[in-house]
Motif scaffolding. Structure first.
Motif, PDB file in Angstrom:
ATOM      1  N   GLY A   1     -14.124 -10.923  75.010  1.00 36.64           N
ATOM      2  CA  GLY A   1     -14.310  -9.690  74.248  1.00 36.64           C
ATOM      3  C   GLY A   1     -13.614  -9.764  72.899  1.00 36.64           C
ATOM      4  O   GLY A   1     -12.692 -10.559  72.706  1.00 36.64           O
ATOM      5  N   PRO A   2     -14.022  -8.925  71.963  1.00 41.28           N
ATOM      6  CA  PRO A   2     -13.480  -8.998  70.600  1.00 41.28           C
ATOM      7  C   PRO A   2     -12.015  -8.567  70.484  1.00 41.28           C
ATOM      8  O   PRO A   2     -11.323  -9.003  69.586  1.00 41.28           O
ATOM      9  CB  PRO A   2     -14.384  -8.052  69.816  1.00 41.28           C
ATOM     10  N   ASP A   3     -11.529  -7.749  71.384  1.00 41.93           N
ATOM     11  CA  ASP A   3     -10.161  -7.233  71.268  1.00 41.93           C
ATOM     12  C   ASP A   3      -9.174  -7.975  72.176  1.00 41.93           C
ATOM     13  O   ASP A   3      -8.099  -7.481  72.474  1.00 41.93           O
ATOM     14  CB  ASP A   3     -10.128  -5.745  71.564  1.00 41.93           C
ATOM     15  N   LEU A   4      -9.516  -9.173  72.574  1.00 41.28           N
ATOM     16  CA  LEU A   4      -8.706  -9.943  73.515  1.00 41.28           C
ATOM     17  C   LEU A   4      -7.274 -10.140  73.023  1.00 41.28           C
ATOM     18  O   LEU A   4      -6.322  -9.941  73.761  1.00 41.28           O
ATOM     19  CB  LEU A   4      -9.358 -11.304  73.778  1.00 41.28           C
ATOM     20  N   GLU A   5      -7.110 -10.523  71.764  1.00 38.01           N
ATOM     21  CA  GLU A   5      -5.775 -10.816  71.252  1.00 38.01           C
ATOM     22  C   GLU A   5      -4.931  -9.558  71.057  1.00 38.01           C
ATOM     23  O   GLU A   5      -3.712  -9.657  70.982  1.00 38.01           O
ATOM     24  CB  GLU A   5      -5.871 -11.636  69.974  1.00 38.01           C
ATOM     25  N   GLN A   6      -5.555  -8.391  70.989  1.00 40.54           N
ATOM     26  CA  GLN A   6      -4.786  -7.156  70.944  1.00 40.54           C
ATOM     27  C   GLN A   6      -4.304  -6.779  72.343  1.00 40.54           C
ATOM     28  O   GLN A   6      -3.291  -6.110  72.490  1.00 40.54           O
ATOM     29  CB  GLN A   6      -5.614  -5.993  70.362  1.00 40.54           C
ATOM     30  N   GLN A   7      -5.012  -7.212  73.363  1.00 37.06           N
ATOM     31  CA  GLN A   7      -4.648  -6.895  74.742  1.00 37.06           C
ATOM     32  C   GLN A   7      -3.553  -7.809  75.279  1.00 37.06           C
ATOM     33  O   GLN A   7      -2.691  -7.361  76.021  1.00 37.06           O
ATOM     34  CB  GLN A   7      -5.872  -7.027  75.664  1.00 37.06           C
ATOM     35  N   PHE A   8      -3.597  -9.096  74.934  1.00 37.31           N
ATOM     36  CA  PHE A   8      -2.698 -10.088  75.518  1.00 37.31           C
ATOM     37  C   PHE A   8      -1.718 -10.633  74.482  1.00 37.31           C
ATOM     38  O   PHE A   8      -2.102 -10.908  73.346  1.00 37.31           O
ATOM     39  CB  PHE A   8      -3.494 -11.267  76.104  1.00 37.31           C
ATOM     40  N   SER A   9      -0.482 -10.816  74.896  1.00 44.01           N
ATOM     41  CA  SER A   9       0.519 -11.508  74.085  1.00 44.01           C
ATOM     42  C   SER A   9       0.451 -12.989  74.460  1.00 44.01           C
ATOM     43  O   SER A   9       0.577 -13.344  75.633  1.00 44.01           O
ATOM     44  CB  SER A   9       1.921 -10.985  74.395  1.00 44.01           C
ATOM     45  N   VAL A  10       0.250 -13.832  73.467  1.00 41.38           N
ATOM     46  CA  VAL A  10       0.081 -15.260  73.722  1.00 41.38           C
ATOM     47  C   VAL A  10       1.426 -15.882  74.085  1.00 41.38           C
ATOM     48  O   VAL A  10       2.409 -15.739  73.362  1.00 41.38           O
ATOM     49  CB  VAL A  10      -0.533 -15.975  72.495  1.00 41.38           C
ATOM     50  N   LEU A  11       1.462 -16.554  75.239  1.00 38.75           N
ATOM     51  CA  LEU A  11       2.655 -17.263  75.692  1.00 38.75           C
ATOM     52  C   LEU A  11       2.588 -18.735  75.356  1.00 38.75           C
ATOM     53  O   LEU A  11       3.599 -19.382  75.136  1.00 38.75           O
ATOM     54  CB  LEU A  11       2.805 -17.138  77.213  1.00 38.75           C
ATOM     55  N   ARG A  12       1.384 -19.300  75.386  1.00 38.15           N
ATOM     56  CA  ARG A  12       1.232 -20.744  75.229  1.00 38.15           C
ATOM     57  C   ARG A  12      -0.074 -21.044  74.523  1.00 38.15           C
ATOM     58  O   ARG A  12      -1.092 -20.445  74.805  1.00 38.15           O
ATOM     59  CB  ARG A  12       1.226 -21.428  76.583  1.00 38.15           C
ATOM     60  N   GLU A  13       0.004 -22.013  73.606  1.00 39.31           N
ATOM     61  CA  GLU A  13      -1.187 -22.520  72.934  1.00 39.31           C
ATOM     62  C   GLU A  13      -1.229 -24.016  73.152  1.00 39.31           C
ATOM     63  O   GLU A  13      -0.197 -24.674  73.133  1.00 39.31           O
ATOM     64  CB  GLU A  13      -1.131 -22.267  71.443  1.00 39.31           C
ATOM     65  N   GLY A  14      -2.403 -24.526  73.348  1.00 39.66           N
ATOM     66  CA  GLY A  14      -2.565 -25.966  73.476  1.00 39.66           C
ATOM     67  C   GLY A  14      -3.862 -26.388  72.826  1.00 39.66           C
ATOM     68  O   GLY A  14      -4.896 -25.820  73.110  1.00 39.66           O
ATOM     69  N   GLY A  15      -3.806 -27.364  71.936  1.00 37.82           N
ATOM     70  CA  GLY A  15      -4.992 -27.823  71.254  1.00 37.82           C
ATOM     71  C   GLY A  15      -5.851 -28.702  72.116  1.00 37.82           C
ATOM     72  O   GLY A  15      -5.678 -28.779  73.324  1.00 37.82           O
ATOM     73  N   GLY A  16      -6.795 -29.369  71.493  1.00 40.32           N
ATOM     74  CA  GLY A  16      -7.694 -30.256  72.208  1.00 40.32           C
ATOM     75  C   GLY A  16      -6.974 -31.424  72.850  1.00 40.32           C
ATOM     76  O   GLY A  16      -7.392 -31.957  73.838  1.00 40.32           O
ATOM     77  N   LYS A  17      -5.845 -31.823  72.279  1.00 39.67           N
ATOM     78  CA  LYS A  17      -5.067 -32.912  72.862  1.00 39.67           C
ATOM     79  C   LYS A  17      -3.944 -32.324  73.691  1.00 39.67           C
ATOM     80  O   LYS A  17      -3.401 -31.279  73.370  1.00 39.67           O
ATOM     81  CB  LYS A  17      -4.514 -33.790  71.761  1.00 39.67           C
ATOM     82  N   PRO A  18      -3.569 -32.961  74.780  1.00 39.71           N
ATOM     83  CA  PRO A  18      -2.515 -32.443  75.639  1.00 39.71           C
ATOM     84  C   PRO A  18      -1.211 -32.248  74.879  1.00 39.71           C
ATOM     85  O   PRO A  18      -0.904 -32.975  73.945  1.00 39.71           O
ATOM     86  CB  PRO A  18      -2.338 -33.524  76.697  1.00 39.71           C
ATOM     87  N   LEU A  19      -0.456 -31.248  75.274  1.00 40.64           N
ATOM     88  CA  LEU A  19       0.832 -30.964  74.622  1.00 40.64           C
ATOM     89  C   LEU A  19       1.899 -31.921  75.076  1.00 40.64           C
ATOM     90  O   LEU A  19       1.910 -32.413  76.148  1.00 40.64           O
ATOM     91  CB  LEU A  19       1.264 -29.525  74.974  1.00 40.64           C
TER      92      LEU A  19
END
Length: 149
Positions: free
Chosen positions: A131-149
């Motif tokens: 949904g369009p408002d996803l980032e307003q609903q959730f606080s991001v704890l972890r990001e990981g790109g296409g390559k493993p962290l």
């Protein structure tokens, strides 16, 4: 929806969509087991988020959202219903195979007194299949790109 109705609906899909649905259905249990036994980083490495891309034409955002819907359908209609994290990992794998960079995000939100988590994939800053408002609903704890962290 009965099994017969699901089969009829699947037969209406294009051959390319059927191939994606089948690939997702095969990768979801493997992603789920790897997550349980080895953890997130091992699952990302094993699923090959940085895999060599197939020679395919550039995808539009609508193509990416369709891919996410197919992975979601495979996760909902499988023998086991898969949660958002294995679905996101499989979507990230399929995107990487098309040469598309993506970011795996894991976030949390409070729902009443409960803490609720969710995993999703973003391409160019856009949540794919969400949904369009996803980032307003959730606080991001972890990001990981296409390559493993």
């Amino acid at each position: 929806m009965s099994a017969r109705q699901k089969i009829r609906k699947a037969l209406l899909l294009s051959w390319g969509d059927r191939r994606v649905l089948l690939a997702a259905a095969l990768w979801l249990p493997l992603a789920d087991l790897t997550l349980r036994w080895r953890g997130l980083q091992a699952a990302q490495r094993w699923l090959g988020a940085g895999a060599v891309a197939d020679a395919e034409p550039p995808a539009t955002m609508e193509d990416l959202h369709r891919l996410a819907r197919l992975v979601d359908a495979a996760g909902r209609h499988h023998i086991k219903r898969f949660t958002c994290l294995p679905r996101a990992l499989v979507l990230q794998r399929l995107l990487a195979r098309k040469g598309i960079d993506s970011l795996l995000r894991i976030g949390v939100k409070r729902d009443g007194g409960l803490l609720e988590g969710h995993a999703w994939v973003e391409c160019a800053g856009v949540p794919i299949g969400e949904g369009p408002d996803l980032e307003q609903q959730f606080s991001v704890l972890r990001e990981g790109g296409g390559k493993p962290l």
